[in-house]
Scaffold this motif. Sequence first.
Motif, PDB file in Angstrom:
ATOM      1  N   SER A   1      -3.637   1.876  -3.656  1.00  0.00           N
ATOM      2  CA  SER A   1      -4.696   1.428  -2.505  1.00  0.00           C
ATOM      3  C   SER A   1      -4.116   0.505  -1.612  1.00  0.00           C
ATOM      4  O   SER A   1      -4.198   0.418  -0.351  1.00  0.00           O
ATOM      5  CB  SER A   1      -5.875   0.790  -3.388  1.00  0.00           C
ATOM      6  N   ARG A   2      -3.108  -0.450  -2.208  1.00  0.00           N
ATOM      7  CA  ARG A   2      -2.639  -1.530  -1.308  1.00  0.00           C
ATOM      8  C   ARG A   2      -1.637  -0.660  -0.304  1.00  0.00           C
ATOM      9  O   ARG A   2      -1.476  -1.116   0.986  1.00  0.00           O
ATOM     10  CB  ARG A   2      -1.675  -2.479  -1.914  1.00  0.00           C
ATOM     11  N   TYR A   3      -0.900   0.099  -0.891  1.00  0.00           N
ATOM     12  CA  TYR A   3       0.201   1.108   0.000  1.00  0.00           C
ATOM     13  C   TYR A   3      -0.586   1.721   1.085  1.00  0.00           C
ATOM     14  O   TYR A   3      -0.360   1.709   2.147  1.00  0.00           O
ATOM     15  CB  TYR A   3       0.861   1.983  -0.934  1.00  0.00           C
ATOM     16  N   ALA A   4      -1.791   2.558   0.870  1.00  0.00           N
ATOM     17  CA  ALA A   4      -2.731   2.881   1.650  1.00  0.00           C
ATOM     18  C   ALA A   4      -3.289   2.206   2.783  1.00  0.00           C
ATOM     19  O   ALA A   4      -3.084   2.651   3.951  1.00  0.00           O
ATOM     20  CB  ALA A   4      -3.556   3.811   0.890  1.00  0.00           C
ATOM     21  N   ALA A   5      -3.352   1.025   2.603  1.00  0.00           N
ATOM     22  CA  ALA A   5      -4.059   0.036   3.464  1.00  0.00           C
ATOM     23  C   ALA A   5      -2.610  -0.406   4.483  1.00  0.00           C
ATOM     24  O   ALA A   5      -3.107  -0.326   5.830  1.00  0.00           O
ATOM     25  CB  ALA A   5      -4.616  -1.102   2.979  1.00  0.00           C
ATOM     26  N   ILE A   6      -1.598  -0.597   3.947  1.00  0.00           N
ATOM     27  CA  ILE A   6      -0.484  -0.873   4.744  1.00  0.00           C
ATOM     28  C   ILE A   6      -0.031   0.438   5.781  1.00  0.00           C
ATOM     29  O   ILE A   6       0.182   0.015   6.837  1.00  0.00           O
ATOM     30  CB  ILE A   6       0.801  -1.062   3.832  1.00  0.00           C
TER      31      ILE A   6
END
Length: 368
Positions: free
Chosen positions: A202-207
């Motif tokens: 989820s953090r990767y997708a946001a970045i």
Amino acid sequence: MEALSLQEMELKMFDETYEKLRKELTSFDDDELRDAKLWFDKVLQYNVPHGKKNRGLAVSQMFVLLASKNDLTEENIELSRIVGWCIEFMHANALIIDDIMDQSVTRRSRPCWYRQVNYIFLRFSITVYPKPNVGFMALNDAMLLRSAIYETINKHCSGHPMQHKILDMFLVAYQNSEYGQCLDGLTTQEGSKPDFSLFTASRYAAIVKYKTSLYSFDLPVRLAMYLAEITDEKVHEKVTVILLRIGHLFQVQDDYLDCYGDPEVIGKIGTDIENGKCSWLAVEAFKRLNCEQKKIFTENYGIETEDSVKIIKDIYNQLHLQNIFKEYEAKEFNEICKMIEEFEKTNGKEVNAQVFFKLLDWIYKREK
């Protein structure tokens, strides 16, 4: 002499538009700004025209696919090229800042702009003395590139019914990319080990969404839509969903190439491991690491030594991440194609689905 293909002809005309804009942006009427304008000319020539230009070209190529026959005038197509170059200015701005933050060495097979040096040759000596020439001046150079976008839009889009939408899209795109850069930087703050608790899907997708997808894919296509006066916001929202998915795949490819790509082909030396980046490979590795591997991984990831980089790459190989990537790429491509086909059934009259397939053709199984 062989006749140029349509693609080569479009690239030639796109480059001619750049030369016109470069001369406009660096011209001066008096001596007050002479040195600044001459410097900005160096900034433009070094940083802007040497990439793949896919983002900028996408605007004019998508405009041709989207505009009505009556709107496909040479004047309007040229305007789409001009707006396309504004994205290339934005991209160059982002790369300069990104390279400084990541302390990268090369970009597009040359030293990063902030690492550029001049060499002084003494008149009676062959000794070469390196003299730092750019350094952190590059930060102001990046801001000059940003200012060039608004100068260009105000000059060339004045009177266009979508001028305010075009300006607004650039403002929002900058804000989004800056938030994305912030998320990326907070994952691994300078002088600290990466925060591995943030190495999640989820953090990767946001970045990826905020740092890359919105300005690299959503921005060019939706600018072309506004230039073609396609203004239905619901259609724009549906288009964005597909473009973000394409952009996510693109960034996953970039992360893969950072580790496994040939520097001679991709034009840069990958630094994601040394910089402790929350990359797709690292996130996927965390899903699969056993206790012993996780200990070794966290001890070495984000360490700028050849030994540590080799250890991380060995772990990637143990986890067969190359094969996992290839499976992911093929699966994502098929899923995106299904999304496009579904979109075409309900929105084909407003937006030509070839817009999406053209983008996929550009990125699928790319090597740089």
